[in-house]
Design a protein around this motif. Structure first.
Motif, PDB file in Angstrom:
ATOM      1  N   ILE A   1       4.676   9.423   5.366  1.00 13.56           N
ATOM      2  CA  ILE A   1       3.347   8.808   5.417  1.00 13.56           C
ATOM      3  C   ILE A   1       2.710   9.311   6.705  1.00 13.56           C
ATOM      4  O   ILE A   1       3.152   8.980   7.800  1.00 13.56           O
ATOM      5  CB  ILE A   1       3.439   7.267   5.434  1.00 13.56           C
TER       6      ILE A   1
ATOM      7  N   THR B   1      -8.818   0.743   4.085  1.00 15.02           N
ATOM      8  CA  THR B   1      -8.818   0.074   2.787  1.00 15.02           C
ATOM      9  C   THR B   1      -8.498  -1.410   2.940  1.00 15.02           C
ATOM     10  O   THR B   1      -9.164  -2.269   2.353  1.00 15.02           O
ATOM     11  CB  THR B   1      -7.779   0.732   1.848  1.00 15.02           C
TER      12      THR B   1
ATOM     13  N   GLU C   1      -2.974   9.244   6.438  1.00 18.80           N
ATOM     14  CA  GLU C   1      -2.808   8.320   5.312  1.00 18.80           C
ATOM     15  C   GLU C   1      -2.786   6.876   5.803  1.00 18.80           C
ATOM     16  O   GLU C   1      -3.394   6.003   5.192  1.00 18.80           O
ATOM     17  CB  GLU C   1      -1.506   8.607   4.563  1.00 18.80           C
TER      18      GLU C   1
ATOM     19  N   LEU D   1       1.234   3.899  -2.951  1.00 13.79           N
ATOM     20  CA  LEU D   1       0.799   5.255  -2.618  1.00 13.79           C
ATOM     21  C   LEU D   1       1.854   6.283  -3.018  1.00 13.79           C
ATOM     22  O   LEU D   1       1.534   7.367  -3.495  1.00 13.79           O
ATOM     23  CB  LEU D   1       0.515   5.356  -1.112  1.00 13.79           C
ATOM     24  N   ARG D   2       3.121   5.935  -2.843  1.00 15.43           N
ATOM     25  CA  ARG D   2       4.212   6.849  -3.184  1.00 15.43           C
ATOM     26  C   ARG D   2       4.775   6.579  -4.582  1.00 15.43           C
ATOM     27  O   ARG D   2       5.776   7.161  -4.979  1.00 15.43           O
ATOM     28  CB  ARG D   2       5.334   6.747  -2.150  1.00 15.43           C
TER      29      ARG D   2
ATOM     30  N   GLN E   1       0.828  -1.206   0.000  1.00 10.78           N
ATOM     31  CA  GLN E   1       0.000   0.000   0.000  1.00 10.78           C
ATOM     32  C   GLN E   1       0.866   1.261   0.000  1.00 10.78           C
ATOM     33  O   GLN E   1       0.631   2.179  -0.774  1.00 10.78           O
ATOM     34  CB  GLN E   1      -0.918   0.007   1.226  1.00 10.78           C
TER      35      GLN E   1
ATOM     36  N   MET F   1      -5.247   3.805   4.827  1.00 18.62           N
ATOM     37  CA  MET F   1      -4.762   2.514   4.329  1.00 18.62           C
ATOM     38  C   MET F   1      -5.323   1.376   5.174  1.00 18.62           C
ATOM     39  O   MET F   1      -5.715   0.339   4.645  1.00 18.62           O
ATOM     40  CB  MET F   1      -3.232   2.462   4.344  1.00 18.62           C
TER      41      MET F   1
END
Length: 99
Positions: free
Chosen positions: A72, A83, A76, A26-27, A22, A80
């Motif tokens: 992060i 999710t 965030e 994300l990055r 993740q 995550m």
């Protein structure tokens, strides 16, 4: 010694192996780039992501430090977590397993 300081990048909860991919996605990082952030080989990171290598406290610490370097935020990380939880529910997995 772990810092007790609170802040936007000091994750005060457990980040497990499911966050690896993740955070990397994300990055927008490759396996090699994320491996460099964690100080491990990209092949090791790949095995960790796929569950073929045990996620030991050493890897956990390196990942947590990399999250700080990648900025992060706690927000965030919470998103995550949500999710991951929803995906586990959808796929019928127990979200407490930590893989």
């Amino acid at each position: 010694m772990e810092s007790t300081r609170k802040g936007p990048y000091n994750h005060d909860y457990e980040i497990d192996v499911r966050y690896l991919k993740q955070v990397r996605l994300l990055r927008d990082l490759t396996l090699k780039e994320m491996g460099n952030q964690m100080g491990i080989a990209d092949s090791v990171l790949c095995r960790l992501e796929k569950g073929r290598l045990k996620y030991t406290p050493v890897y956990h610490k390196r990942f947590k430090l990399a999250c700080g370097r990648l900025k992060i935020s706690n927000t965030e990380a919470r998103h995550m977590a949500k999710t991951i939880e929803l995906r586990d529910i959808r796929e019928g997995r127990n979200s407490d397993n930590g893989i």
